[in-house]
Design an enzyme around this catalytic site. Structure first.
Site, PDB file in Angstrom:
ATOM      1  N   TYR A   1       6.194  -6.842  14.807  1.00 38.32           N
ATOM      2  CA  TYR A   1       8.040  -7.210  14.305  1.00 38.32           C
ATOM      3  C   TYR A   1       8.907  -6.008  14.588  1.00 38.32           C
ATOM      4  O   TYR A   1       8.267  -5.121  14.945  1.00 38.32           O
ATOM      5  CB  TYR A   1       7.628  -7.055  13.142  1.00 38.32           C
ATOM      6  CG  TYR A   1       6.711  -7.468  11.964  1.00 38.32           C
ATOM      7  CD1 TYR A   1       7.071  -9.072  11.724  1.00 38.32           C
ATOM      8  CD2 TYR A   1       6.030  -7.587  11.586  1.00 38.32           C
ATOM      9  CE1 TYR A   1       6.775  -9.982  11.854  1.00 38.32           C
ATOM     10  CE2 TYR A   1       4.920  -9.092  10.391  1.00 38.32           C
ATOM     11  CZ  TYR A   1       5.247  -9.569  11.176  1.00 38.32           C
ATOM     12  OH  TYR A   1       4.858 -11.175   9.741  1.00 38.32           O
TER      13      TYR A   1
ATOM     14  N   LYS B   1     -10.461  13.156  -9.514  1.00 36.36           N
ATOM     15  CA  LYS B   1      -9.349  12.641  -9.941  1.00 36.36           C
ATOM     16  C   LYS B   1      -8.969  11.583  -8.903  1.00 36.36           C
ATOM     17  O   LYS B   1      -9.607  11.771  -8.169  1.00 36.36           O
ATOM     18  CB  LYS B   1      -7.904  13.418 -10.272  1.00 36.36           C
ATOM     19  CG  LYS B   1      -7.352  14.301  -9.305  1.00 36.36           C
ATOM     20  CD  LYS B   1      -5.907  15.017  -9.656  1.00 36.36           C
ATOM     21  CE  LYS B   1      -5.445  15.393  -8.391  1.00 36.36           C
ATOM     22  NZ  LYS B   1      -4.472  16.880  -8.553  1.00 36.36           N
TER      23      LYS B   1
END
Length: 357
Positions: free
Chosen positions: A253, A35
């Site tokens: 950042y 899956k």
């Protein structure tokens, strides 16, 4: 020149992992769970490497059809069954096995016009409380299905919420035995963890998923270290920049990391837009130039930064392993507060993929 990041899918590792599962499963048949596009590895790329399996288990009709159109003749199991009555015509055409977990699905099967009966996996809710009939409802659902001309072979299936724990299957098995009273049928219960650690759950079919791809169902690589399972995916990139920090200087950042001493750092062409976890903290492991080191600072969209202290000879162009043989995906996931499943499935479409034998 192309951006240097690449994911390598190792066909030999997939074949090897299936053989490990085969040995663990004994006489049980194997549903190889593919899956989510084979856990991010690419179903079209990898299914032939797992073709020694007894069947494939997945969710999407599109993926089931792909397997049939590429030549797979053996069983395919829809783990969540069909989502609308009109899909039964497709199940009939492609001869798919379906799970049944709700009364509306039984009604849809009763009303469908099929060319031949469909094999059914009747789902028992063993306490996970997602899909499936409560134990006291199973006998009635079983009889309804058994009386339908559209239903062929029937199997009881369930799923374990805590099979990675030593006692995690005790109560679920009690519920399954209650549900199966007076029902004689094949059973499919064991997920990856149960396949490895609870042989009493194996029965007729096991359903391994994450272990086929070389990661641990517990999220801890150490728990499968003795099994011989091998990572089926390696994510690599390169150093594209080098900086020298002075004490107190920040990185990335928000300057979430500041150097306490002089420090050499490397910028790697990999970021959260490639599928690397944005929430990976400073200290997440990476492997470069024969040494294990760590990330520093925030993960950016297209780049991350690593500490080069353990590997002083690194230069621009040096290869960096983000996960693979030297840094297990489970370790990256654990550092990031998630599981290896998510990282595999999150590999971004923009990352080039190569398949190695």
């Amino acid at each position: 020149m192309a951006r240097p990041i690449v994911a390598t899918i190792h066909s030999d590792a997939l074949r090897h992992n299936l053989s490990v599962v085969r040995q663990a499963a004994g006489r049980s048949h194997i549903w190889s769970v593919v899956k989510a596009n084979a856990y991010g590895h690419g179903l079209a790329r990898i299914w032939q490497s797992l073709s020694d399996t007894d069947g494939f288990a997945l969710l999407n009709l599109e993926e089931a059809i792909l397997l049939r159109e590429q030549g797979w003749k053996k069983p395919i199991l829809l783990l969540e069954g069909f989502f609308a009555p009109e899909e039964l015509e497709i199940l009939d055409r492609y001869r798919l096995t379906t799970s049944v977990h709700s009364n509306w699905q039984i009604q849809a099967l009763a009303q469908a016009r099929l060319s031949a009966p469909l094999d059914i996996y009747l789902k028992v809710n063993s306490g996970m409380n997602r899909l499936g009939f409560q134990p006291e409802q199973v006998h009635n659902a079983w009889q309804k299905l058994r009386n339908l001309d559209n239903v062929g072979e029937m199997t009881l299936m369930s799923h374990f919420a805590r099979a990675e724990e030593a006692q995690g299957i005790v109560e679920p098995l009690r519920r399954i035995e209650l549900a199966a009273k007076d029902i004689s049928s094949p059973r499919s219960l064991a997920n990856s963890a149960a396949t490895l650690w609870h042989p009493q759950t194996h029965h007729d079919w096991v359903r391994p998923g994450i272990i086929l791809y070389g990661a641990s169902p517990s999220g801890k690589w150490q728990d499968i270290a003795s099994t011989g399972l091998r990572p089926a995916m390696t994510l690599e990139s390169e150093i594209i920049g080098i900086q020298n920090l002075y004490p107190g200087e920040g990185v990335g950042y928000g300057h979430r990391y500041r150097a306490s001493d002089e420090q050499r750092i490397g910028v790697v062409a990999c970021g959260y837009a490639d599928g690397y976890p944005r929430h990976a903290p400073t200290g997440t492991p990476v492997y470069v130039d024969g040494a294990r080191t760590t990330t520093v600072g925030a993960i950016s969209m297209d780049m991350l930064v690593i500490d080069l202290t353990p590997c002083p000879e690194v230069h621009i162009g040096t290869r960096v392993e983000l996960w693979g043989d030297n840094v297990r995906i489970d370790d990256v996931a654990a550092a990031s507060g998630t599981v290896g499943y998510e990282l595999m499935c999150a590999l971004a479409p923009r990352v080039p993929v190569v398949v190695a034998d």
